[in-house]
Design a protein around this motif. Structure first.
Motif, PDB file in Angstrom:
ATOM      1  N   GLY A 134      -1.241  -0.738   0.263  1.00  0.00           N
ATOM      2  CA  GLY A 134      -1.935  -1.581  -0.708  1.00  0.00           C
ATOM      3  C   GLY A 134      -1.927  -0.964  -2.094  1.00  0.00           C
ATOM      4  O   GLY A 134      -2.007   0.254  -2.237  1.00  0.00           O
ATOM      5  N   THR A 135      -1.824  -1.810  -3.106  1.00  0.00           N
ATOM      6  CA  THR A 135      -1.869  -1.361  -4.494  1.00  0.00           C
ATOM      7  C   THR A 135      -2.981  -2.113  -5.208  1.00  0.00           C
ATOM      8  O   THR A 135      -3.044  -3.337  -5.160  1.00  0.00           O
ATOM      9  CB  THR A 135      -0.528  -1.631  -5.219  1.00  0.00           C
ATOM     10  OG1 THR A 135       0.499  -0.877  -4.575  1.00  0.00           O
ATOM     11  CG2 THR A 135      -0.595  -1.238  -6.684  1.00  0.00           C
ATOM     12  N   LEU A 136      -3.836  -1.358  -5.861  1.00  0.00           N
ATOM     13  CA  LEU A 136      -4.927  -1.934  -6.639  1.00  0.00           C
ATOM     14  C   LEU A 136      -4.558  -1.867  -8.118  1.00  0.00           C
ATOM     15  O   LEU A 136      -4.163  -0.814  -8.608  1.00  0.00           O
ATOM     16  CB  LEU A 136      -6.215  -1.145  -6.396  1.00  0.00           C
ATOM     17  CG  LEU A 136      -7.422  -1.546  -7.233  1.00  0.00           C
ATOM     18  CD1 LEU A 136      -7.881  -2.959  -6.861  1.00  0.00           C
ATOM     19  CD2 LEU A 136      -8.540  -0.544  -7.054  1.00  0.00           C
ATOM     20  N   PHE A 137      -4.672  -2.994  -8.805  1.00  0.00           N
ATOM     21  CA  PHE A 137      -4.483  -3.022 -10.260  1.00  0.00           C
ATOM     22  C   PHE A 137      -5.853  -2.887 -10.893  1.00  0.00           C
ATOM     23  O   PHE A 137      -6.771  -3.668 -10.607  1.00  0.00           O
ATOM     24  CB  PHE A 137      -3.820  -4.334 -10.693  1.00  0.00           C
ATOM     25  CG  PHE A 137      -3.833  -4.528 -12.182  1.00  0.00           C
ATOM     26  CD1 PHE A 137      -3.102  -3.697 -13.011  1.00  0.00           C
ATOM     27  CD2 PHE A 137      -4.602  -5.526 -12.757  1.00  0.00           C
ATOM     28  CE1 PHE A 137      -3.129  -3.856 -14.394  1.00  0.00           C
ATOM     29  CE2 PHE A 137      -4.636  -5.705 -14.126  1.00  0.00           C
ATOM     30  CZ  PHE A 137      -3.890  -4.861 -14.953  1.00  0.00           C
ATOM     31  N   ASP A 157       8.231  -6.683   0.127  1.00  0.00           N
ATOM     32  CA  ASP A 157       9.393  -5.979   0.671  1.00  0.00           C
ATOM     33  C   ASP A 157       8.910  -4.927   1.672  1.00  0.00           C
ATOM     34  O   ASP A 157       8.212  -3.984   1.294  1.00  0.00           O
ATOM     35  CB  ASP A 157      10.164  -5.313  -0.464  1.00  0.00           C
ATOM     36  CG  ASP A 157      11.447  -4.653  -0.014  1.00  0.00           C
ATOM     37  OD1 ASP A 157      11.667  -4.507   1.212  1.00  0.00           O
ATOM     38  OD2 ASP A 157      12.242  -4.273  -0.888  1.00  0.00           O
ATOM     39  N   PRO A 158       9.282  -5.059   2.954  1.00  0.00           N
ATOM     40  CA  PRO A 158       8.803  -4.098   3.955  1.00  0.00           C
ATOM     41  C   PRO A 158       9.356  -2.687   3.765  1.00  0.00           C
ATOM     42  O   PRO A 158       8.863  -1.754   4.389  1.00  0.00           O
ATOM     43  CB  PRO A 158       9.264  -4.709   5.287  1.00  0.00           C
ATOM     44  CG  PRO A 158      10.387  -5.612   4.937  1.00  0.00           C
ATOM     45  CD  PRO A 158      10.130  -6.096   3.536  1.00  0.00           C
ATOM     46  N   THR A 159      10.344  -2.517   2.910  1.00  0.00           N
ATOM     47  CA  THR A 159      10.911  -1.174   2.689  1.00  0.00           C
ATOM     48  C   THR A 159      10.197  -0.419   1.561  1.00  0.00           C
ATOM     49  O   THR A 159      10.489   0.747   1.323  1.00  0.00           O
ATOM     50  CB  THR A 159      12.422  -1.258   2.366  1.00  0.00           C
ATOM     51  OG1 THR A 159      12.596  -1.957   1.123  1.00  0.00           O
ATOM     52  CG2 THR A 159      13.185  -1.980   3.468  1.00  0.00           C
ATOM     53  N   THR A 160       9.256  -1.071   0.875  1.00  0.00           N
ATOM     54  CA  THR A 160       8.588  -0.431  -0.268  1.00  0.00           C
ATOM     55  C   THR A 160       7.797   0.801   0.142  1.00  0.00           C
ATOM     56  O   THR A 160       7.975   1.876  -0.431  1.00  0.00           O
ATOM     57  CB  THR A 160       7.675  -1.430  -0.995  1.00  0.00           C
ATOM     58  OG1 THR A 160       8.482  -2.467  -1.551  1.00  0.00           O
ATOM     59  CG2 THR A 160       6.907  -0.754  -2.120  1.00  0.00           C
ATOM     60  N   LEU A 161       6.905   0.683   1.129  1.00  0.00           N
ATOM     61  CA  LEU A 161       6.094   1.826   1.519  1.00  0.00           C
ATOM     62  C   LEU A 161       6.963   2.974   2.038  1.00  0.00           C
ATOM     63  O   LEU A 161       6.778   4.117   1.595  1.00  0.00           O
ATOM     64  CB  LEU A 161       5.021   1.435   2.536  1.00  0.00           C
ATOM     65  CG  LEU A 161       4.072   2.566   2.957  1.00  0.00           C
ATOM     66  CD1 LEU A 161       3.351   3.181   1.756  1.00  0.00           C
ATOM     67  CD2 LEU A 161       3.074   2.064   3.988  1.00  0.00           C
ATOM     68  N   PRO A 162       7.935   2.739   2.931  1.00  0.00           N
ATOM     69  CA  PRO A 162       8.787   3.852   3.351  1.00  0.00           C
ATOM     70  C   PRO A 162       9.538   4.499   2.171  1.00  0.00           C
ATOM     71  O   PRO A 162       9.701   5.723   2.131  1.00  0.00           O
ATOM     72  CB  PRO A 162       9.771   3.218   4.340  1.00  0.00           C
ATOM     73  CG  PRO A 162       9.044   2.024   4.868  1.00  0.00           C
ATOM     74  CD  PRO A 162       8.212   1.531   3.722  1.00  0.00           C
ATOM     75  N   ALA A 163       9.954   3.691   1.199  1.00  0.00           N
ATOM     76  CA  ALA A 163      10.646   4.254   0.028  1.00  0.00           C
ATOM     77  C   ALA A 163       9.695   5.124  -0.793  1.00  0.00           C
ATOM     78  O   ALA A 163      10.070   6.207  -1.258  1.00  0.00           O
ATOM     79  CB  ALA A 163      11.228   3.141  -0.840  1.00  0.00           C
ATOM     80  N   VAL A 212      -2.024   3.205  -2.189  1.00  0.00           N
ATOM     81  CA  VAL A 212      -2.346   4.079  -1.067  1.00  0.00           C
ATOM     82  C   VAL A 212      -1.057   4.326  -0.288  1.00  0.00           C
ATOM     83  O   VAL A 212      -0.468   3.394   0.248  1.00  0.00           O
ATOM     84  CB  VAL A 212      -3.420   3.462  -0.154  1.00  0.00           C
ATOM     85  CG1 VAL A 212      -3.740   4.399   1.004  1.00  0.00           C
ATOM     86  CG2 VAL A 212      -4.673   3.137  -0.949  1.00  0.00           C
ATOM     87  N   LEU A 213      -0.633   5.579  -0.265  1.00  0.00           N
ATOM     88  CA  LEU A 213       0.570   5.933   0.474  1.00  0.00           C
ATOM     89  C   LEU A 213       0.249   6.275   1.921  1.00  0.00           C
ATOM     90  O   LEU A 213       0.970   5.890   2.839  1.00  0.00           O
ATOM     91  CB  LEU A 213       1.285   7.112  -0.188  1.00  0.00           C
ATOM     92  CG  LEU A 213       1.727   6.880  -1.636  1.00  0.00           C
ATOM     93  CD1 LEU A 213       2.379   8.136  -2.196  1.00  0.00           C
ATOM     94  CD2 LEU A 213       2.678   5.697  -1.724  1.00  0.00           C
ATOM     95  N   GLU A 214      -0.809   7.039   2.116  1.00  0.00           N
ATOM     96  CA  GLU A 214      -1.237   7.444   3.457  1.00  0.00           C
ATOM     97  C   GLU A 214      -2.754   7.439   3.488  1.00  0.00           C
ATOM     98  O   GLU A 214      -3.394   7.796   2.501  1.00  0.00           O
ATOM     99  CB  GLU A 214      -0.751   8.863   3.769  1.00  0.00           C
ATOM    100  CG  GLU A 214       0.754   9.000   3.743  1.00  0.00           C
ATOM    101  CD  GLU A 214       1.210  10.450   3.730  1.00  0.00           C
ATOM    102  OE1 GLU A 214       2.225  10.722   4.394  1.00  0.00           O
ATOM    103  OE2 GLU A 214       0.574  11.291   3.068  1.00  0.00           O
ATOM    104  N   GLY A 215      -3.319   7.049   4.639  1.00  0.00           N
ATOM    105  CA  GLY A 215      -4.759   7.077   4.788  1.00  0.00           C
ATOM    106  C   GLY A 215      -5.423   5.796   4.314  1.00  0.00           C
ATOM    107  O   GLY A 215      -4.788   4.745   4.201  1.00  0.00           O
ATOM    108  N   ALA A 216      -6.715   5.918   4.007  1.00  0.00           N
ATOM    109  CA  ALA A 216      -7.502   4.768   3.562  1.00  0.00           C
ATOM    110  C   ALA A 216      -8.777   5.277   2.910  1.00  0.00           C
ATOM    111  O   ALA A 216      -9.176   6.421   3.116  1.00  0.00           O
ATOM    112  CB  ALA A 216      -7.849   3.865   4.751  1.00  0.00           C
ATOM    113  N   CYS A 217      -9.395   4.428   2.120  1.00  0.00           N
ATOM    114  CA  CYS A 217     -10.668   4.779   1.482  1.00  0.00           C
ATOM    115  C   CYS A 217     -11.349   3.495   1.013  1.00  0.00           C
ATOM    116  O   CYS A 217     -10.725   2.452   0.881  1.00  0.00           O
ATOM    117  CB  CYS A 217     -10.452   5.726   0.308  1.00  0.00           C
ATOM    118  SG  CYS A 217      -9.346   5.111  -0.970  1.00  0.00           S
ATOM    119  N   ARG A 218     -12.635   3.614   0.797  1.00  0.00           N
ATOM    120  CA  ARG A 218     -13.387   2.513   0.205  1.00  0.00           C
ATOM    121  C   ARG A 218     -13.278   2.658  -1.301  1.00  0.00           C
ATOM    122  O   ARG A 218     -13.336   3.754  -1.838  1.00  0.00           O
ATOM    123  CB  ARG A 218     -14.844   2.563   0.636  1.00  0.00           C
ATOM    124  CG  ARG A 218     -15.681   1.494  -0.021  1.00  0.00           C
ATOM    125  CD  ARG A 218     -16.942   1.206   0.788  1.00  0.00           C
ATOM    126  NE  ARG A 218     -17.805   0.267   0.115  1.00  0.00           N
ATOM    127  CZ  ARG A 218     -17.569  -1.036  -0.012  1.00  0.00           C
ATOM    128  NH1 ARG A 218     -16.473  -1.562   0.486  1.00  0.00           N
ATOM    129  NH2 ARG A 218     -18.423  -1.832  -0.644  1.00  0.00           N
TER     130      ARG A 218
END
Length: 165
Positions: free
Chosen positions: A135-138, A27-33, A99-105
């Motif tokens: 992205g969501t990591l389980f 769903d493309p609205t997930t991250l903005p939500a 990850v809501l904003e940014g990035a990391c290893r």
């Protein structure tokens, strides 16, 4: 947000006994939500980087918990650019890290398991990847993660699934 909860439930159910998984919401609205949820202010440099979630994330955690029949707690983790390596120790049976904003290893490792007792052979080496916004990591039971290579302020939403009583 309902679609995100359904995707998390499916991810946990499908991967819980198998291993880690990376989820990108359909769903493309997930991250903005998720970005629209009220959240605490970013802590000052040097302050603790993990804080309990607010009302919006508590509702998300409650709905996920209701579907999985487990207590779920929400936390925000704030990482500054150039932050040192951050450990993600298990706070529950399993976790999701979005990850809501940014990035990391991120490097995932198995902990506390005896390979001789493991009925299903799995790689013994750590699993590394780059996590980016959306992205969501389980993170399943028996795993820990390390976050590094943080080049921009990064905000994570962590949902910790508690062990059933």
């Amino acid at each position: 947000m309902q679609c995100f909860v359904e995707e998390l439930v499916l991810c946990v159910a499908a991967n819980g006994a198998k291993g880690p998984a990376l989820l990108w919401s359909e769903d493309p609205t997930t991250l903005p939500a998720l970005l629209g949820l009220s959240r605490p202010a970013r802590p000052e440099a040097g302050a603790g980087s993990s804080v309990p979630g607010g009302p919006g994330t508590e509702e998300l955690a409650a709905e996920l918990g209701r579907r999985l029949q487990l207590p779920v707690r929400s936390f925000y983790r704030f990482l500054s650019a150039g932050s040192p390596v951050t450990e993600g120790a298990p706070r529950g049976a399993e976790s999701t890290v979005t990850v809501l904003e940014g990035a990391c290893r991120c490097v995932l490792s198995r902990i506390g398991e005896d390979p001789a007792q493991d009925p299903a052979p799995r790689p013994s080496h750590p699993l590394g990847m780059r996590l980016r916004s959306g992205g969501t990591l389980f993170v399943p039971r028996g795993h820990t993660y390390r976050l590094s290579e943080i080049y921009a302020p990064t905000t994570l939403l962590e949902l910790h699934l508690e062990c059933p009583d």
